[in-house]
Design a protein around this motif. Structure first.
Motif, PDB file in Angstrom:
ATOM      1  N   THR A 130      -8.902 118.404 -28.669  1.00 24.89           N
ATOM      2  CA  THR A 130      -7.950 118.060 -27.611  1.00 24.89           C
ATOM      3  C   THR A 130      -8.522 118.435 -26.246  1.00 24.89           C
ATOM      4  O   THR A 130      -8.463 117.651 -25.291  1.00 24.89           O
ATOM      5  CB  THR A 130      -6.606 118.798 -27.840  1.00 24.89           C
ATOM      6  OG1 THR A 130      -6.083 118.397 -29.106  1.00 24.89           O
ATOM      7  CG2 THR A 130      -5.615 118.502 -26.745  1.00 24.89           C
ATOM      8  N   LEU A 131      -9.112 119.615 -26.156  1.00 24.21           N
ATOM      9  CA  LEU A 131      -9.664 120.069 -24.876  1.00 24.21           C
ATOM     10  C   LEU A 131     -10.968 119.360 -24.535  1.00 24.21           C
ATOM     11  O   LEU A 131     -11.218 119.058 -23.360  1.00 24.21           O
ATOM     12  CB  LEU A 131      -9.823 121.582 -24.900  1.00 24.21           C
ATOM     13  CG  LEU A 131      -8.473 122.307 -24.963  1.00 24.21           C
ATOM     14  CD1 LEU A 131      -8.666 123.781 -25.259  1.00 24.21           C
ATOM     15  CD2 LEU A 131      -7.693 122.122 -23.689  1.00 24.21           C
ATOM     16  N   PHE A 132     -11.799 119.070 -25.536  1.00 26.09           N
ATOM     17  CA  PHE A 132     -12.998 118.271 -25.272  1.00 26.09           C
ATOM     18  C   PHE A 132     -12.602 116.869 -24.781  1.00 26.09           C
ATOM     19  O   PHE A 132     -13.267 116.301 -23.908  1.00 26.09           O
ATOM     20  CB  PHE A 132     -13.890 118.171 -26.511  1.00 26.09           C
ATOM     21  CG  PHE A 132     -14.760 119.387 -26.734  1.00 26.09           C
ATOM     22  CD1 PHE A 132     -15.628 119.848 -25.760  1.00 26.09           C
ATOM     23  CD2 PHE A 132     -14.731 120.060 -27.950  1.00 26.09           C
ATOM     24  CE1 PHE A 132     -16.433 120.968 -25.963  1.00 26.09           C
ATOM     25  CE2 PHE A 132     -15.533 121.172 -28.173  1.00 26.09           C
ATOM     26  CZ  PHE A 132     -16.376 121.626 -27.180  1.00 26.09           C
ATOM     27  N   ASP A 133     -11.523 116.298 -25.328  1.00 26.29           N
ATOM     28  CA  ASP A 133     -11.046 114.986 -24.870  1.00 26.29           C
ATOM     29  C   ASP A 133     -10.595 115.051 -23.414  1.00 26.29           C
ATOM     30  O   ASP A 133     -10.898 114.155 -22.625  1.00 26.29           O
ATOM     31  CB  ASP A 133      -9.889 114.496 -25.745  1.00 26.29           C
ATOM     32  CG  ASP A 133     -10.328 114.103 -27.151  1.00 26.29           C
ATOM     33  OD1 ASP A 133     -11.547 113.978 -27.403  1.00 26.29           O
ATOM     34  OD2 ASP A 133      -9.428 113.939 -28.008  1.00 26.29           O
ATOM     35  N   ALA A 184     -15.353 111.237 -17.202  1.00 31.95           N
ATOM     36  CA  ALA A 184     -15.473 109.774 -17.273  1.00 31.95           C
ATOM     37  C   ALA A 184     -14.684 109.083 -16.171  1.00 31.95           C
ATOM     38  O   ALA A 184     -15.153 108.110 -15.585  1.00 31.95           O
ATOM     39  CB  ALA A 184     -14.999 109.279 -18.646  1.00 31.95           C
ATOM     40  N   ASN A 185     -13.481 109.587 -15.882  1.00 29.95           N
ATOM     41  CA  ASN A 185     -12.609 108.941 -14.908  1.00 29.95           C
ATOM     42  C   ASN A 185     -12.698 109.541 -13.513  1.00 29.95           C
ATOM     43  O   ASN A 185     -12.074 109.046 -12.588  1.00 29.95           O
ATOM     44  CB  ASN A 185     -11.165 108.979 -15.404  1.00 29.95           C
ATOM     45  CG  ASN A 185     -11.018 108.256 -16.724  1.00 29.95           C
ATOM     46  OD1 ASN A 185     -11.650 107.239 -16.970  1.00 29.95           O
ATOM     47  ND2 ASN A 185     -10.198 108.799 -17.609  1.00 29.95           N
ATOM     48  N   ARG A 186     -13.459 110.637 -13.410  1.00 31.03           N
ATOM     49  CA  ARG A 186     -13.653 111.307 -12.123  1.00 31.03           C
ATOM     50  C   ARG A 186     -12.343 111.599 -11.419  1.00 31.03           C
ATOM     51  O   ARG A 186     -12.159 111.327 -10.239  1.00 31.03           O
ATOM     52  CB  ARG A 186     -14.575 110.492 -11.225  1.00 31.03           C
ATOM     53  CG  ARG A 186     -15.946 110.372 -11.797  1.00 31.03           C
ATOM     54  CD  ARG A 186     -16.864 109.597 -10.923  1.00 31.03           C
ATOM     55  NE  ARG A 186     -18.179 109.545 -11.538  1.00 31.03           N
ATOM     56  CZ  ARG A 186     -19.275 109.268 -10.894  1.00 31.03           C
ATOM     57  NH1 ARG A 186     -19.234 109.011  -9.611  1.00 31.03           N
ATOM     58  NH2 ARG A 186     -20.421 109.230 -11.525  1.00 31.03           N
ATOM     59  N   ARG A 187     -11.427 112.174 -12.210  1.00 32.18           N
ATOM     60  CA  ARG A 187     -10.130 112.557 -11.654  1.00 32.18           C
ATOM     61  C   ARG A 187      -9.599 113.760 -12.413  1.00 32.18           C
ATOM     62  O   ARG A 187     -10.020 114.053 -13.514  1.00 32.18           O
ATOM     63  CB  ARG A 187      -9.140 111.415 -11.682  1.00 32.18           C
ATOM     64  CG  ARG A 187      -8.746 110.944 -13.076  1.00 32.18           C
ATOM     65  CD  ARG A 187      -7.523 110.076 -13.064  1.00 32.18           C
ATOM     66  NE  ARG A 187      -6.347 110.918 -12.830  1.00 32.18           N
ATOM     67  CZ  ARG A 187      -5.147 110.645 -13.269  1.00 32.18           C
ATOM     68  NH1 ARG A 187      -4.923 109.557 -13.936  1.00 32.18           N
ATOM     69  NH2 ARG A 187      -4.134 111.457 -13.035  1.00 32.18           N
ATOM     70  N   ILE A 188      -8.677 114.456 -11.783  1.00 35.65           N
ATOM     71  CA  ILE A 188      -8.047 115.635 -12.361  1.00 35.65           C
ATOM     72  C   ILE A 188      -6.710 115.223 -12.970  1.00 35.65           C
ATOM     73  O   ILE A 188      -6.002 114.387 -12.412  1.00 35.65           O
ATOM     74  CB  ILE A 188      -7.826 116.716 -11.267  1.00 35.65           C
ATOM     75  CG1 ILE A 188      -9.160 117.137 -10.654  1.00 35.65           C
ATOM     76  CG2 ILE A 188      -7.074 117.914 -11.816  1.00 35.65           C
ATOM     77  CD1 ILE A 188     -10.144 117.713 -11.639  1.00 35.65           C
ATOM     78  N   TYR A 189      -6.373 115.830 -14.097  1.00 34.19           N
ATOM     79  CA  TYR A 189      -5.093 115.576 -14.755  1.00 34.19           C
ATOM     80  C   TYR A 189      -4.220 116.816 -14.633  1.00 34.19           C
ATOM     81  O   TYR A 189      -4.694 117.930 -14.820  1.00 34.19           O
ATOM     82  CB  TYR A 189      -5.312 115.197 -16.225  1.00 34.19           C
ATOM     83  CG  TYR A 189      -6.080 113.915 -16.350  1.00 34.19           C
ATOM     84  CD1 TYR A 189      -5.439 112.685 -16.265  1.00 34.19           C
ATOM     85  CD2 TYR A 189      -7.463 113.925 -16.499  1.00 34.19           C
ATOM     86  CE1 TYR A 189      -6.154 111.494 -16.345  1.00 34.19           C
ATOM     87  CE2 TYR A 189      -8.181 112.747 -16.577  1.00 34.19           C
ATOM     88  CZ  TYR A 189      -7.523 111.539 -16.499  1.00 34.19           C
ATOM     89  OH  TYR A 189      -8.234 110.362 -16.569  1.00 34.19           O
ATOM     90  N   ASP A 190      -2.938 116.601 -14.318  1.00 35.19           N
ATOM     91  CA  ASP A 190      -1.992 117.695 -14.137  1.00 35.19           C
ATOM     92  C   ASP A 190      -1.702 118.350 -15.487  1.00 35.19           C
ATOM     93  O   ASP A 190      -1.200 117.705 -16.401  1.00 35.19           O
ATOM     94  CB  ASP A 190      -0.707 117.154 -13.517  1.00 35.19           C
ATOM     95  CG  ASP A 190       0.297 118.247 -13.208  1.00 35.19           C
ATOM     96  OD1 ASP A 190      -0.113 119.406 -13.013  1.00 35.19           O
ATOM     97  OD2 ASP A 190       1.497 117.932 -13.157  1.00 35.19           O
ATOM     98  N   VAL A 191      -2.015 119.631 -15.596  1.00 33.43           N
ATOM     99  CA  VAL A 191      -1.892 120.371 -16.851  1.00 33.43           C
ATOM    100  C   VAL A 191      -0.745 121.375 -16.757  1.00 33.43           C
ATOM    101  O   VAL A 191      -0.551 122.009 -15.716  1.00 33.43           O
ATOM    102  CB  VAL A 191      -3.212 121.123 -17.171  1.00 33.43           C
ATOM    103  CG1 VAL A 191      -3.054 122.022 -18.380  1.00 33.43           C
ATOM    104  CG2 VAL A 191      -4.355 120.139 -17.372  1.00 33.43           C
TER     105      VAL A 191
END
Length: 151
Positions: free
Chosen positions: A83-86, A93-100
């Protein structure tokens, strides 16, 4: 009924539960499993004020907002690593940050810690091979952490 001192002595982490969510990569909370043996997670001390002293000895202080540093560790054979590697792979890959959001329930302490508005800032590439493989580390920064009482 347990003696009051016996109840106060329970500080085990063995019954702790941690979940992570990072929409759209992890759209609903996923429970993390198989934490590192000696360390589930760490937080750094948080600097909450800046202090300066002038040459005349006058002290000036002020509150300064700071991010909350949070690191979690998973054993090399943890199924949750994927999950964390994904998440790490999607960031690159997407050059963006995801809200965690990460939630840590500590039943022995009757506490829930909710880390919000954060992101993954560094990750292990693999479990380092030694006599036995090392745990992996996942470092996050969060804007806020809230504490709730649980029963």
């Amino acid at each position: 009924m347990a003696h009051k001192a016996e109840v106060l002595m329970d500080i085990t982490s063995a019954n702790s539960i941690m979940t992570i969510q990072a929409d759209p990569i992890i759209p609903s909370p996923v429970q993390l499993q198989n934490f590192a043996t000696d360390q589930i997670a760490t937080t750094d001390e948080m600097v909450i004020a800046e202090a300066r002293m002038g040459p005349d000895g006058g002290l000036a202080m002020g509150y300064t907002p700071q991010p909350v540093a949070f690191t979690l560790m998973l054993e090399a054979n943890s199924p949750s690593q994927q999950t964390l590697f994904d998440l790490s792979g999607a960031i690159r890959a997407n050059r963006r940050i995801y809200d965690v959001t990460i939630t840590l329930d500590c039943p022995s302490l009757k506490k829930r810690y909710i880390f919000e508005r954060g992101g993954l800032i560094s990750s292990s590439v693999m479990p380092n091979p030694k006599k036995v493989h090392d745990p992996t580390s996942w470092k996050f920064q969060f804007a806020t952490v809230r504490e709730e009482t649980i029963s």
